[in-house]
Each structure stands twice: as structure tokens, then as C-alpha cells.
Design a protein around this motif. Structure first.
Motif, mmCIF file in Angstrom:
data_model
loop_
_atom_site.group_PDB
_atom_site.id
_atom_site.type_symbol
_atom_site.label_atom_id
_atom_site.label_comp_id
_atom_site.label_asym_id
_atom_site.label_seq_id
_atom_site.Cartn_x
_atom_site.Cartn_y
_atom_site.Cartn_z
ATOM 1 N N LEU A 1 -8.302 -6.459 7.669
ATOM 2 C CA LEU A 1 -7.444 -6.664 6.817
ATOM 3 C C LEU A 1 -7.658 -6.325 5.153
ATOM 4 N N ALA A 2 -8.758 -6.054 4.791
ATOM 5 C CA ALA A 2 -9.653 -5.355 3.876
ATOM 6 C C ALA A 2 -7.442 -4.784 3.434
ATOM 7 N N ASP A 3 -7.691 -4.224 4.070
ATOM 8 C CA ASP A 3 -6.157 -2.738 3.990
ATOM 9 C C ASP A 3 -4.496 -3.464 4.406
ATOM 10 N N ILE A 4 -4.468 -4.691 4.074
ATOM 11 C CA ILE A 4 -3.267 -5.375 4.390
ATOM 12 C C ILE A 4 -3.090 -6.537 3.707
ATOM 13 N N PRO A 5 -1.618 -5.930 2.555
ATOM 14 C CA PRO A 5 -0.973 -6.737 1.597
ATOM 15 C C PRO A 5 -1.313 -8.821 1.958
ATOM 16 N N ASP A 6 -1.197 -8.963 1.046
ATOM 17 C CA ASP A 6 -1.697 -10.759 0.447
ATOM 18 C C ASP A 6 -0.060 -11.345 0.948
ATOM 19 N N ARG A 7 0.725 -10.804 1.345
ATOM 20 C CA ARG A 7 2.112 -11.089 1.359
ATOM 21 C C ARG A 7 2.652 -11.574 2.641
ATOM 22 N N PHE A 8 1.614 -10.680 3.288
ATOM 23 C CA PHE A 8 1.802 -10.591 5.177
ATOM 24 C C PHE A 8 1.209 -12.019 6.075
ATOM 25 N N LYS A 9 -0.476 -11.977 4.936
ATOM 26 C CA LYS A 9 -0.817 -12.786 5.387
ATOM 27 C C LYS A 9 -0.251 -14.694 5.757
ATOM 28 N N LEU A 10 -0.174 -14.718 5.732
ATOM 29 C CA LEU A 10 0.880 -16.179 5.912
ATOM 30 C C LEU A 10 -0.079 -17.260 6.799
ATOM 31 N N ASP A 11 -1.549 -16.662 7.339
ATOM 32 C CA ASP A 11 -1.830 -18.253 8.056
ATOM 33 C C ASP A 11 -3.706 -17.765 7.262
#
Length: 358
Positions: A116-126
Motif C-alpha cells: 500500500l505504500a506505493d499507492i496514492p491515498d486517493r484510491f484508498k477508500l476503506d
């Protein structure tokens, strides 16, 4: 002479001893455990390269079984109905239009993947990471470039413009009750023309109906039978499809096309994000975690675009050239929160059905 006789005698004795020595026991190699089966429940559009799946299987001594279960809504329904005796270890393909329902049904467990460290926060909806983002895309209106040029029409620049006389009988949409892009487009109109505004989404759809909008049951009928673009054979030059459809047209032409025959209408897009989650009661929780990590790894992420024609969420994943040239995301996209969608989805579809189909 005696020394020669003695040497010959010793050599004979040594040879005899060697022949009579007990056989050496073979070294026993540890036996590898049989591969464990990891079952992934997905929508029917899931696709991954065989060598990518094989890499995971080889690395983790596993056998991956893909359980295709219809569209995203049907897949989620199946997971909910079987929650007491889950049919799979992992569920993939639930998007933000059904995320709220998946979380409310309490069918997935939290997993804080290091990827998850490589994924932008805007995609983390949960916030609890029960459902982790894997890819995203945009439902958008595609237009037939040649048709519009021949008729001397400039592409529409807004949703509202679609209700004007020059676009009468020219738009194809999908039924939101039976189609994922159809639902996404309905949500785009609700975000663009909110309930209670001077011109709301219900009036927009009344005007579209008066302007002879065509409603297909699914994307395939809309794109291939009703749309006039190069892959379609219909009479209408505007269709609800995907922002990556122009890139797909070029890619699947196998060199026949250097430019896409279709374009995207800015101001008509809705962003979809797809998620993966570990089902409660998974038989192989540790293996399921490894699969989630793998889906978020650069190896799997870079396989996504040309397999499912959506964008990888990992920032370090490289895009294929055809995406860079012809598959760029729209500058802006409409969105609603998972909570808004979950609370309104069923009523919105029912209202839409009364307005457009009755």
C-alpha cells in the motif's frame, strides 16, 4: 619377485573387499508438500497473463483457481450469500459503486499490505483496509471521429449539450440495472446535476429521453451493435464506454491503425476503482495475503493495462506505449462517495427506470 607377488595379492584382496562392501544408502531428499489451492472470486472481465499467474504459483507452491462469477454486482451477491461457507479465499473486482455494500455485509477482513505504500491515498477508500485498491478506470462517452467530421459536428463539451437538437438520436447508453458502465454513467449524471438543484439529474434524463437516447442492456450491444465507430456497426456516433477504448482500438488492430478512430468527451467521465479483499473464513489466509501483495506488486500491476484495459494504481508501475499515447485519463471525472452510492443506488436505478423506460 616376492614383492611383486605380495603387491598382486594385496591388490586382489582390496578389489575383493570393494566388491563385497555393502551398497551406499541413497541420500533421501525432502519431499515437497503438495501445492495449496488459492481460489479467487472475480467478475467475468478478470484477466492476467499466464506467466504472471505461474510466477505466483511457483514462488508460493500454490495452485490458483479463478472463480468467475458474473459482473461486479453478481460477484458480490455470490460472496454475500456464501459468507457462512465462503467459496473462495479472495474477492476481486468489487468497485466503488458496490464498495459500501461489500463493507456493510462484513464479508472481508482487514489486511495492511506493505504494498500500500506505493499507492496514492486517493484510491484508498476503506480506512480499515478490508478492501484494497488494485486498478482504476473511467466510464466516459466515446465518439466516432469520422462520423462527426462528415456531418460537420464538433464533439459535445458537456453532458448538458447532449440534450440539444443536433444530438437527437445519436447517443447510446446502457441500462444501469444490468450494466456496470450504465450504472457509472448514471452516477456521473447524478454528481453533475445533484438532487434539488435547479436542473437536476432527473430532468436531464427526461431531456435525454425526449432526445431519443438509445438504451442497450449491456456494453457489448451498445459498442458493437449500436455504435458507429470502427468496431461498431450501428447508426449512433456517441456511446458510453471507457477512456481506454481508443487505446484498445489501436492495440487490437494489430498494426492496422496508427491513430484511434474514436475519441473521449471531456466532462462526461465517472471514475471507477476496483478492489481486492480477503474473505472472512478463508481457508488459506497466509496465502491470500501473499496474493494481495502480488496483485499490488509492480509485476502484476504492469500486466493490468493490456489485460483488462484499466490503469494500475501503483505509482511505480510503467504504462504500455499505447496507453501513454492514446489511453490517458480524462482531466476531470465525476465521483460520489461509497456511502452516497450505497444509500442511493437502488432508489436511483428505480427512479431512472420509471423516467427512461416506462
Amino acid at each position: 619377485m616376492k614383492r611383486l607377488t605380495l603387491s598382486l595379492t594385496m591388490a586382489t584382496l582390496l578389489t575383493a573387499c570393494a566388491l563385497q562392501a555393502p551398497p551406499t544408502r541413497p541420500v533421501m531428499q525432502p519431499q515437497q508438500a503438495a501445492p495449496r489451492t488459492l481460489t479467487i472470486m472475480t467478475h467475468d472481465s478478470f484477466s492476467a497473463s499466464e506467466d504472471v499467474i505461474a510466477e505466483f504459483e511457483r514462488t508460493n507452491n500454490a495452485k490458483v483457481v479463478i472463480l468467475k462469477s458474473g459482473d461486479a454486482g453478481s460477484t458480490l451477491n455470490k460472496a454475500i450469500l456464501s459468507k457462512d461457507a465462503p467459496l473462495a479465499d479472495v474477492i476481486y473486482g468489487v468497485d466503488n459503486t458496490f464498495l459500501g455494500r461489500a463493507l456493510a455485509a462484513d464479508i472481508v477482513e482487514p489486511y495492511n499490505s506493505p504494498a500500500l505504500a506505493d499507492i496514492p491515498d486517493r484510491f484508498k477508500l476503506d480506512p480499515q483496509n478490508r478492501m484494497l485498491p488494485v486498478d482504476y478506470g473511467h466510464v466516459i462517452i466515446n465518439y466516432d471521429k469520422a462520423y462527426l467530421q462528415e456531418k460537420g459536428l464538433a464533439p459535445p463539451t458537456s453532458l448538458r449539450e447532449l440534450t440539444e437538437p443536433q444530438w437527437k438520436g445519436k447517443l447510446v447508453v446502457q441500462n444501469p440495472a444490468t450494466s456496470s458502465p450504465g450504472l457509472a454513467f448514471l452516477l456521473a449524471t447524478i454528481a453533475a446535476f445533484p438532487e434539488g438543484s435547479a436542473y437536476d439529474w432527473k430532468q436531464f434524463w427526461r431531456d435525454l429521453r425526449a432526445n431519443d437516447v438509445y438504451v442497450s442492456p449491456d456494453w457489448s450491444d451498445a459498442y458493437y451493435a449500436q455504435f458507429s465507430g470502427s468496431s461498431g456497426k450501428g447508426p449512433r456516433p456517441l456511446v458510453v464506454s471507457y477512456a481506454t477504448s481508443p487505446a484498445a482500438e489501436v492495440f487490437f488492430s494489430e498494426g492496422k491503425l496508427e491513430e484511434p478512430p474514436t475519441g473521449n468527451l471531456e466532462g462526461t467521465a465517472f471514475e471507477q476503482i476496483e478492489f481486492v479483499g480477503i474473505l472472512k473464513g478463508a481457508k488459506n489466509r497466509d496465502l491470500a495475503e501473499k496474493w494481495v501483495d502480488f496483485m499490488l506488486s509492480r509485476r502484476f500491476q504492469e500486466d493490468i493495462p493490456l489485460q483488462m484495459f484499466v490503469y494500475p494504481v501503483a505509482q511505480t508501475a510503467k504504462w504500455p506505449e499505447v496507453f501513454v499515447k492514446f489511453g490517458q485519463p480524462p482531466a476531470q471525472a465525476f465521483s460520489l462517495t461509497p456511502e452516497q452510492i450505497d444509500q442511493g443506488r437502488d432508489q436511483w436505478i428505480e427512479t431512472w427506470t420509471q423516467l427512461v423506460l416506462k
